[in-house]
Design an enzyme around this catalytic site. Structure first.
Site, mmCIF file in Angstrom:
data_model
loop_
_atom_site.group_PDB
_atom_site.id
_atom_site.type_symbol
_atom_site.label_atom_id
_atom_site.label_comp_id
_atom_site.label_asym_id
_atom_site.label_seq_id
_atom_site.Cartn_x
_atom_site.Cartn_y
_atom_site.Cartn_z
ATOM 1 N N GLN A 169 -5.161 -6.212 -42.968
ATOM 2 C CA GLN A 169 -4.088 -5.079 -43.436
ATOM 3 C C GLN A 169 -3.802 -4.368 -42.125
ATOM 4 O OE1 GLN A 169 -3.227 -3.790 -47.557
ATOM 5 N NE2 GLN A 169 -4.115 -1.582 -46.672
ATOM 6 N N HIS B 236 0.798 -1.321 0.049
ATOM 7 C CA HIS B 236 -0.059 -0.127 -0.178
ATOM 8 C C HIS B 236 0.825 1.293 -0.076
ATOM 9 C CE1 HIS B 236 -3.497 -2.767 1.399
ATOM 10 N NE2 HIS B 236 -2.528 -3.191 2.040
ATOM 11 N N SER C 229 14.886 21.256 -16.567
ATOM 12 C CA SER C 229 13.663 22.066 -16.751
ATOM 13 C C SER C 229 13.859 23.393 -17.496
ATOM 14 C CB SER C 229 13.135 22.330 -15.357
ATOM 15 O OG SER C 229 12.030 23.552 -15.605
ATOM 16 N N GLU D 99 9.397 8.158 -17.246
ATOM 17 C CA GLU D 99 8.068 8.663 -17.476
ATOM 18 C C GLU D 99 7.593 8.340 -18.760
ATOM 19 O OE1 GLU D 99 7.769 12.863 -16.378
ATOM 20 O OE2 GLU D 99 9.177 12.453 -14.870
ATOM 21 N N LYS E 73 15.886 21.462 -11.357
ATOM 22 C CA LYS E 73 15.324 20.370 -11.886
ATOM 23 C C LYS E 73 16.142 19.352 -12.442
ATOM 24 C CE LYS E 73 11.411 19.164 -11.304
ATOM 25 N NZ LYS E 73 10.203 19.647 -11.819
HETATM 26 N N1 ARG Z 1 -1.504 -5.687 -48.332
HETATM 27 C C1 ARG Z 1 -2.343 -6.726 -48.032
HETATM 28 C C2 ARG Z 1 -2.166 -6.985 -46.531
HETATM 29 O O1 ARG Z 1 -1.377 -6.413 -45.947
HETATM 30 C C3 ARG Z 1 -1.815 -7.945 -48.667
HETATM 31 C C4 ARG Z 1 -2.656 -8.946 -49.041
HETATM 32 C C5 ARG Z 1 -3.569 -8.737 -50.009
HETATM 33 N N2 ARG Z 1 -4.358 -9.621 -50.499
HETATM 34 C C6 ARG Z 1 -5.802 -9.170 -50.904
HETATM 35 N N3 ARG Z 1 -6.498 -10.176 -51.297
HETATM 36 N N4 ARG Z 1 -6.078 -8.177 -51.231
HETATM 37 O O2 ARG Z 1 -2.922 -7.614 -45.861
#
Ligand code: ARG
Length: 496
Positions: free
Chosen positions: A361, A195, A316, A329, A322
């Site tokens: 993606q 604590h 600072s 941090e 400081k």
């Molecule tokens: N740039 C795409 C990704 O990062 C690659 C795969 C693309 N495949 C597709 N069917 N569009 O996921």
């Protein structure tokens, strides 16, 4: 506005398209934007009669963040080219030409001779386009029996496997610094807290070794994450493998994967290894963040247990006195990013039907950010810890106040035959008396002890001496100097 350009139009304007013979143009289309004059190769020519909208192209593109995987993409393509050559799917001579073409592209990107086109859709498209530009017809055979879906799945695994090894190395370096500091300060008595109230005496070495244990488990968690990403997905194709007679063991062994994914839908459409890694990285950040919080406290004038080296602190702009623990941090603050990355990955993946969806993606920016952030934090944290000045005198002073030997006083009575609850009560009364008199248990005269409980004798002073309290706690896992040294020895062996 962008319009689709006819073959005649791009034949005139494009230099690099010259490498591709006329009848190949039906499957690879060069599109030049009227707006930017930039020529890009599109993979899906034939089905489409129009160029993608410029802003949509930018939205769709991942090149700005996946180009960092160029090495892995080329590595994967080389393995694939060798395999389809060996399986007789393409001619051996063409397979060899593709491999050496890809090696040259790799060397050219490494040396800066070839700049990755920021207008390409993604790194896979760029490398294949460049290969086709250089080799013409032969280059276009590379994508036989492959999809970008299994391609990206292998690239990201290769990339992250490498990064897991890098992070493990950095975590080990931090653990090594912790062990050496712990050995150095194995006898430095300080208050242990619960604590954030002074609780029982420990040693600074013992306190530090707690973090070594956490980080050891992090290392193990990283190893598990590595094992789970060590499955080779190439051959999964877009989602349902292929009818070509491929041999996935060849690509797996060239690429150094321990196993091969056993279901093609799973191979291309899970990113659990990214989520797992982000979870492990989040836990590492929790540990670094707590450690940082303690460093920040210890640097304050209220504690002054340690002082950071000038090279790892900041001043600072207005207060000349400081010296701020900004690095600690920032590490504490950056933990939030990594937790956010984990949340991004979980959320992206939770609602998408099998197999690949473009949502996926979004995995890269999140997991790359988590990896980069953890590496950055470790890069700053380890030398900060290594160079700190420890001030054991201040720790000892803090330990002298706060009655952290009260448990030991009670235990002394128990060892003399009193039931623990009675001993606890007598000691509590003594503490209240000390507070009233403005003194400590060490300084309170024996007469006062005896007034409260006649079992006390002079031996109590030895029992409550902080050094004895610490060294008496020599059971496995305890703060005694010998234990801390043994803990550090053990951990050093594990990370060797
Ligand atoms: N740039 C795409 C990704 O990062 C690659 C795969 C693309 N495949 C597709 N069917 N569009 O996921």
């Amino acid at each position: 506005m962008n319009v689709y350009c006819s073959p005649d139009c791009y034949l005139e304007r494009s230099d690099w398209w010259k490498a591709v013979s006329a009848d190949d143009r039906c499957s690879l289309t060069i599109i030049e934007s009227y707006e930017t004059g930039v020529k890009t190769m599109k993979l899906w020519a034939g089905r489409f009669s129009k160029e993608i909208d410029k802003k949509t192209n930018d939205f769709n593109s991942s090149i700005s963040f996946d180009s960092r995987m160029y090495r892995e993409d080329i590595q994967g393509s080389i393995a694939h080219a060798i395999m389809i050559g060996e399986c007789g799917i393409i001619d051996k001579s063409e397979s060899e030409a593709i491999v050496s073409g890809l090696e040259k592209i790799l060397a050219d990107i490494d040396s800066g001779k070839l700049v990755i086109d920021p207008n390409a859709e993604d790194i896979h498209t760029f490398i294949e386009g460049e290969l086709t530009q250089r080799l013409g017809q032969t280059g276009k055979r590379l994508h036989t029996a492959r999809s970008r879906n299994d391609q990206v799945a292998v690239d990201i695994r290769l990339y992250l496997k490498k990064e897991v090894r890098n992070i493990q190395k950095m975590v080990k370096e931090l653990i090594a610094v912790i062990c050496s500091k712990a050995e150095q300060y194995s006898t430095a008595v300080m208050p242990g807290y619960t604590h954030l109230q002074r609780a029982q005496p420990i040693t600074f070495g013992h306190h530090l070794m707690a973090y070594a244990e956490m980080l050891l488990r992090d290392l193990h968690r990283l190893e598990c994450a590595f094992d789970h990403m060590d499955e080779m997905p190439l051959g999964s194709g877009a989602l349902a493998t292929t009818t070509y007679p491929i041999d996935r063991t060849i690509t797996a062994s060239i690429l150094g994967f321990a196993g091969i994914s056993q279901n093609s839908l799973d191979g291309v459409s899970d990113r659990d290894f990214c989520m797992e890694l982000a979870s492990v990285l989040s836990i590492i950040m929790v540990h670094l963040s707590r450690f940082s919080e303690e460093m920040i406290m210890w640097c304050s004038w209220e504690f002054k247990f340690v002082e950071l080296d000038d090279a790892f602190s900041t001043g600072s702009s207005i207060m000349p006195q400081k010296k701020n623990p900004d690095i600690a941090e920032l590490v504490r603050g950056k933990s939030g990013r990594v937790f956010g990355d984990l949340m991004t990955l979980l959320t992206v993946m939770k609602g998408i039907a099998l197999a690949y969806n473009k949502d996926m993606q979004e995995d890269k920016e999140a997991i790359f950010d988590a990896v980069d952030t953890v590496k950055m934090c470790l890069t700053a944290f380890t030398p900060m810890l290594d160079t700190m000045r420890v001030i054991p005198e201040n720790m000892r002073k803090a330990a002298a106040n706060g009655f952290i030997n009260a448990t030991d006083c009670a235990d002394y009575l128990v060892k003399k035959g009193l039931p623990f609850r009675d001993a606890y009560k007598a000691t509590g009364t003594l503490v209240a008396l000390c507070i009233e008199k403005g003194t400590t248990l060490e300084e309170l005269p024996i007469d006062e002890y005896k007034k409260i409980c006649d079992v006390f004798d002079e031996g109590v002073y030895e029992a409550i001496s902080l050094e004895n309290c610490v060294n008496g706690r020599n059971v496995l896992g305890g703060p005694a100097a010998e234990n801390v040294k043994a803990q550090a020895e053990r951990v050093k062996k594990i990370i060797e």
